[in-house]
Design a protein around this motif. Structure first.
Motif, mmCIF file in Angstrom:
data_model
loop_
_atom_site.group_PDB
_atom_site.id
_atom_site.type_symbol
_atom_site.label_atom_id
_atom_site.label_comp_id
_atom_site.label_asym_id
_atom_site.label_seq_id
_atom_site.Cartn_x
_atom_site.Cartn_y
_atom_site.Cartn_z
ATOM 1 N N ALA A 153 0.852 -1.185 0.000
ATOM 2 C CA ALA A 153 0.000 0.000 0.000
ATOM 3 C C ALA A 153 0.890 1.237 0.000
ATOM 4 C CB ALA A 153 -0.914 0.005 1.231
ATOM 5 N N THR A 154 0.616 2.159 -0.926
ATOM 6 C CA THR A 154 1.441 3.349 -1.028
ATOM 7 C C THR A 154 0.628 4.462 -1.670
ATOM 8 O OG1 THR A 154 3.574 4.210 -1.811
ATOM 9 C CG2 THR A 154 2.377 2.732 -3.287
ATOM 10 N N THR A 155 1.255 5.611 -1.903
ATOM 11 C CA THR A 155 0.593 6.755 -2.526
ATOM 12 C C THR A 155 1.454 7.277 -3.667
ATOM 13 O OG1 THR A 155 -0.473 7.390 -0.446
ATOM 14 C CG2 THR A 155 -0.337 9.069 -2.168
ATOM 15 N N ALA A 179 -4.169 6.903 -3.957
ATOM 16 C CA ALA A 179 -3.923 5.795 -3.027
ATOM 17 C C ALA A 179 -3.855 4.505 -3.833
ATOM 18 C CB ALA A 179 -5.030 5.727 -1.988
ATOM 19 N N GLU A 219 -2.678 0.232 -4.267
ATOM 20 C CA GLU A 219 -2.282 -1.075 -3.762
ATOM 21 C C GLU A 219 -1.681 -1.839 -4.930
ATOM 22 O OE1 GLU A 219 -4.876 -2.914 -0.388
ATOM 23 O OE2 GLU A 219 -6.245 -2.063 -1.885
ATOM 24 N N GLN A 258 0.837 -5.468 -6.186
ATOM 25 C CA GLN A 258 1.344 -6.790 -5.822
ATOM 26 C C GLN A 258 2.025 -7.417 -7.030
ATOM 27 O OE1 GLN A 258 -1.564 -9.267 -3.904
ATOM 28 N NE2 GLN A 258 -0.243 -11.043 -3.783
ATOM 29 N N GLY A 284 -6.117 1.484 -7.664
ATOM 30 C CA GLY A 284 -6.006 2.735 -6.933
ATOM 31 C C GLY A 284 -7.189 3.646 -7.187
#
Length: 295
Positions: free
Chosen positions: A224-226, A243, A245, A247, A257
């Motif tokens: 999870a990041t921005t 925002a 996510e 993987q 996002g």
């Protein structure tokens, strides 16, 4: 007696009719008021698409017959003793040095490297978008129906990301807004008009700050990041924070996002449709992207 029997007959006719009407009314109200908008983007759901597709096929090198690798030994003479001439003719040939070959370049491992949007994964429809898409979500009030969520999505997306170790250094994503599809064709044309897709068919996101992926982006665990960057819609560019996510799944990077925007910031007026009593002046921009490693 006759009157009582007549009343009973009337009751037997009226009561079932009332029940049927009541059931039909409940069903109609449910059908009119239900929110049939597809669910918001979700990383787990996106990753499951790869499981359903069976992932990318991995080819293994064909096995080489043993006879090609190991030559059968020559037969040994059994009559007489070998002469000097025989020994000289059967001597092993002088080895010829092999020509120099360029060293093989190993492919990047993990997330490191350049990745491009892959639109071959999953399928696209308004009800079930399992592949790459970019879209919006807006709350609105419909005539005789009530509150609902308007959703529009386009599967015509291109872009790339560059990753150096644990850092995303560059991102560009372009979406063809003229290909947006909603759940109601009566809404499609007003949306195209509000976005003026005839003149500005493309929306673009560009990263302006590096994104830290954490200590171990190659683990395959969700991240999870921005993403801080600029979003261009209808020819107007504004700073945004999305925002995200993400993987790594085998050889695919999955990203979902969303971010909230105010339409007026992009000179976009809320579309007017006869069935819509009112709509919010802000909405959610959402994305679901699959990236494959660039050759």
């Amino acid at each position: 007696m006759f009157k009582q029997m007549r009343r009973r007959r009337v009751l037997w006719v009226v009561v079932p009719s009332v029940v049927v009407v009541a059931v039909l009314t409940v069903v109609l109200i449910w059908w009119l008021t239900r929110d049939d908008a597809p669910p918001a983007v979700d990383l787990e759901a996106a990753v499951s698409t790869l499981d359903e597709d069976g992932g990318a096929a991995t080819s293994e090198p064909a096995s080489t017959p043993t006879s090609a690798l190991t030559a059968a030994p020559a037969a040994t003479p059994t009559i007489g003793e070998p002469t000097a001439a025989a020994l000289s003719t059967t001597a092993a040939p002088t080895a010829i040095p092999a020509a120099d070959e360029p060293e093989a370049v190993s492919a990047p491992e993990g997330v490191n490297g350049l990745w491009a949007v892959d639109t071959s994964i999953g399928e696209f429809s308004y009800e079930d978008s399992t592949g790459t898409f970019v879209g919006f979500r807006v709350d609105e009030e419909l005539t005789s129906i009530g509150s609902t969520t308007a959703v529009g999505r386009t599967p015509v997306v291109t872009g790339s990301i560059a990753i150096d170790g644990e850092t995303v250094t560059a991102v560009t994503v372009e979406a063809d807004m003229s290909a947006i599809t909603t759940n109601d064709s009566r809404r499609d044309r007003p949306v195209q008009s509000a976005l003026n897709t005839a003149e500005f068919p493309t929306a673009v996101f560009t990263l302006t700050e590096p994104v830290d992926l954490g200590p171990d982006p190659n683990s395959g665990d969700p991240i999870a990041t921005t993403a801080v960057g600029e979003l261009t819609v209808k020819g107007t560019t504004q700073p945004v924070q999305i925002a995200l996510e993400a993987q790594l799944v085998d050889d695919t990077v999955v990203v979902v996002g969303s971010t909230e925007i105010v339409f007026a910031d992009y000179d976009v007026s809320v579309p007017r449709v006869p069935i819509v009593l009112s709509a919010e002046d802000h909405g959610i921009v959402e994305l679901q992207l699959f990236f494959a490693r660039s050759p």
